[in-house]
Design a protein around this motif. Sequence first.
Motif, PDB file in Angstrom:
ATOM      1  N   ILE A 125      77.396 -15.415  55.402  1.00 24.96           N
ATOM      2  CA  ILE A 125      76.968 -15.645  54.025  1.00 24.96           C
ATOM      3  C   ILE A 125      76.640 -14.307  53.376  1.00 24.96           C
ATOM      4  O   ILE A 125      76.036 -13.431  54.010  1.00 24.96           O
ATOM      5  CB  ILE A 125      75.703 -16.538  53.972  1.00 24.96           C
ATOM      6  CG1 ILE A 125      75.860 -17.750  54.886  1.00 24.96           C
ATOM      7  CG2 ILE A 125      75.390 -16.960  52.537  1.00 24.96           C
ATOM      8  CD1 ILE A 125      76.966 -18.680  54.515  1.00 24.96           C
ATOM      9  N   LEU A 126      77.010 -14.143  52.116  1.00 25.37           N
ATOM     10  CA  LEU A 126      76.692 -12.929  51.364  1.00 25.37           C
ATOM     11  C   LEU A 126      75.770 -13.281  50.198  1.00 25.37           C
ATOM     12  O   LEU A 126      76.063 -14.200  49.425  1.00 25.37           O
ATOM     13  CB  LEU A 126      77.972 -12.286  50.822  1.00 25.37           C
ATOM     14  CG  LEU A 126      77.789 -11.108  49.861  1.00 25.37           C
ATOM     15  CD1 LEU A 126      77.109  -9.936  50.566  1.00 25.37           C
ATOM     16  CD2 LEU A 126      79.125 -10.676  49.272  1.00 25.37           C
TER      17      LEU A 126
ATOM     18  N   LYS B 288      67.972 -19.552  55.738  1.00 22.32           N
ATOM     19  CA  LYS B 288      67.707 -19.477  57.178  1.00 22.32           C
ATOM     20  C   LYS B 288      66.846 -20.648  57.650  1.00 22.32           C
ATOM     21  O   LYS B 288      66.977 -21.113  58.786  1.00 22.32           O
ATOM     22  CB  LYS B 288      67.006 -18.160  57.515  1.00 22.32           C
ATOM     23  CG  LYS B 288      67.934 -16.972  57.640  1.00 22.32           C
ATOM     24  CD  LYS B 288      68.730 -17.047  58.944  1.00 22.32           C
ATOM     25  CE  LYS B 288      69.496 -15.774  59.200  1.00 22.32           C
ATOM     26  NZ  LYS B 288      70.291 -15.867  60.446  1.00 22.32           N
ATOM     27  N   ASN B 289      65.978 -21.115  56.778  1.00 24.56           N
ATOM     28  CA  ASN B 289      65.121 -22.248  57.115  1.00 24.56           C
ATOM     29  C   ASN B 289      65.945 -23.499  57.387  1.00 24.56           C
ATOM     30  O   ASN B 289      65.592 -24.336  58.223  1.00 24.56           O
ATOM     31  CB  ASN B 289      64.141 -22.498  55.965  1.00 24.56           C
ATOM     32  CG  ASN B 289      63.016 -23.430  56.365  1.00 24.56           C
ATOM     33  OD1 ASN B 289      62.494 -23.349  57.466  1.00 24.56           O
ATOM     34  ND2 ASN B 289      62.656 -24.344  55.478  1.00 24.56           N
TER      35      ASN B 289
ATOM     36  N   TRP C 164      73.277 -19.217  60.793  1.00 24.98           N
ATOM     37  CA  TRP C 164      74.168 -18.512  59.882  1.00 24.98           C
ATOM     38  C   TRP C 164      73.822 -17.029  59.840  1.00 24.98           C
ATOM     39  O   TRP C 164      72.645 -16.647  59.935  1.00 24.98           O
ATOM     40  CB  TRP C 164      74.071 -19.092  58.476  1.00 24.98           C
ATOM     41  CG  TRP C 164      74.714 -20.450  58.347  1.00 24.98           C
ATOM     42  CD1 TRP C 164      75.259 -21.206  59.343  1.00 24.98           C
ATOM     43  CD2 TRP C 164      74.868 -21.207  57.148  1.00 24.98           C
ATOM     44  NE1 TRP C 164      75.736 -22.394  58.839  1.00 24.98           N
ATOM     45  CE2 TRP C 164      75.509 -22.419  57.503  1.00 24.98           C
ATOM     46  CE3 TRP C 164      74.511 -20.989  55.820  1.00 24.98           C
ATOM     47  CZ2 TRP C 164      75.817 -23.388  56.557  1.00 24.98           C
ATOM     48  CZ3 TRP C 164      74.820 -21.965  54.886  1.00 24.98           C
ATOM     49  CH2 TRP C 164      75.463 -23.150  55.242  1.00 24.98           C
ATOM     50  N   THR C 165      74.832 -16.184  59.683  1.00 24.73           N
ATOM     51  CA  THR C 165      74.625 -14.742  59.562  1.00 24.73           C
ATOM     52  C   THR C 165      74.612 -14.369  58.086  1.00 24.73           C
ATOM     53  O   THR C 165      75.564 -14.696  57.360  1.00 24.73           O
ATOM     54  CB  THR C 165      75.740 -13.964  60.285  1.00 24.73           C
ATOM     55  OG1 THR C 165      75.757 -14.353  61.664  1.00 24.73           O
ATOM     56  CG2 THR C 165      75.508 -12.465  60.190  1.00 24.73           C
ATOM     57  N   ILE C 166      73.562 -13.705  57.652  1.00 22.21           N
ATOM     58  CA  ILE C 166      73.399 -13.396  56.231  1.00 22.21           C
ATOM     59  C   ILE C 166      73.471 -11.892  55.997  1.00 22.21           C
ATOM     60  O   ILE C 166      72.789 -11.108  56.673  1.00 22.21           O
ATOM     61  CB  ILE C 166      72.068 -13.955  55.698  1.00 22.21           C
ATOM     62  CG1 ILE C 166      72.088 -15.491  55.778  1.00 22.21           C
ATOM     63  CG2 ILE C 166      71.802 -13.491  54.271  1.00 22.21           C
ATOM     64  CD1 ILE C 166      70.823 -16.167  55.311  1.00 22.21           C
ATOM     65  N   TYR C 167      74.307 -11.507  55.031  1.00 17.36           N
ATOM     66  CA  TYR C 167      74.415 -10.121  54.595  1.00 17.36           C
ATOM     67  C   TYR C 167      73.901 -10.033  53.158  1.00 17.36           C
ATOM     68  O   TYR C 167      74.131 -10.937  52.356  1.00 17.36           O
ATOM     69  CB  TYR C 167      75.872  -9.642  54.663  1.00 17.36           C
ATOM     70  CG  TYR C 167      76.446  -9.683  56.067  1.00 17.36           C
ATOM     71  CD1 TYR C 167      76.291  -8.608  56.933  1.00 17.36           C
ATOM     72  CD2 TYR C 167      77.121 -10.816  56.526  1.00 17.36           C
ATOM     73  CE1 TYR C 167      76.807  -8.651  58.228  1.00 17.36           C
ATOM     74  CE2 TYR C 167      77.633 -10.863  57.818  1.00 17.36           C
ATOM     75  CZ  TYR C 167      77.476  -9.775  58.654  1.00 17.36           C
ATOM     76  OH  TYR C 167      77.976  -9.829  59.932  1.00 17.36           O
TER      77      TYR C 167
END
Length: 230
Positions: free
Chosen positions: A3-4, A21-22, A27-30
Motif C-alpha cells: 500500500i502507498l 494497520k489496525n 499489509w506492507t505500507i510505504y
Amino acid sequence: MNILLVDDEMLELDQLEYLIKNQFPKWTIYKANDASQAVQINKQHNISLAFLDIQLPGKSGLELASDLAQNYTMDIIMVTAFQSFEYAQQSIRLGVVDYITKPVIEDELKGVLNKYEQLGQYSEPIIKTIQIIQQEYSEKITLNYLASKIHINPAYLSRKFHEEVGLGFSEYLNDYRLTIAKKMLIEHPALSIHTVSEKCGFNSQHYFSQMFRKLTGKSPREFRLEVPYR
C-alpha cells in the motif's frame, strides 16, 4: 499486499497508516510526502493500492493519479480535506476507484478497505492480475496479455493463479464478467441484452446467454424480468 500513502502532512500519514494497520496488520505500507517520492516507491515496489492526498506540493495528487494510472496497475483512492464536486469529477475521469475526505473516519475507511480483504490473501502477481481483469474486463483479455503486463511467464501465471484463487484464469474472468452483467441488467434496464453482452467483454451474445444460464439457471432476459428494477 503493498500500500502507498501520499500526503505532505506527516501526522495525516501516520494516522492513516495506523487505521489501515489496525484492520490489516500484514499489509506492507510505504509513505511519501510528495509525487516525486511516490514515483520512486512505485519503481521499487509492486504497489496494489494507493491513497493520494489531492493537495500536494509541486505536482498535485490528481496529476500524480493520472501518471500512476497510465504507467502502473493499481487501485487509487483520493483523500482530501476539500469536499469538491469538481475534484470528485476529475477523480472519476482518471479512473480513481474511491474518494474519501479528511478527517478520515475509521468506519468509512473500513468500508473502502473491506473489498480488498480477499486480495490481501494473494501474492502480488495474482493481485495485479485480478486488478487488470477487474479494470479491463470489457476488453479482450488473454493469459499472454496479462503475463506481459506484469512481466512474468504465462505458464507460471496460469499455475499460480489456479493455486491461489482456486479457479483457472478463464473461469475467473467469465465469472467476473457475469457478475458485472447481472448488475448491469438490473441497473440499466434500457440496455439491450446484446449491448450488455458486449460491454461485459463477450464477443457472442449466444455464448454470453449460455454462460449466464449456466451460472444463474436463467437467461439474461428471464433474470432481468424476475428482479425488480431499482
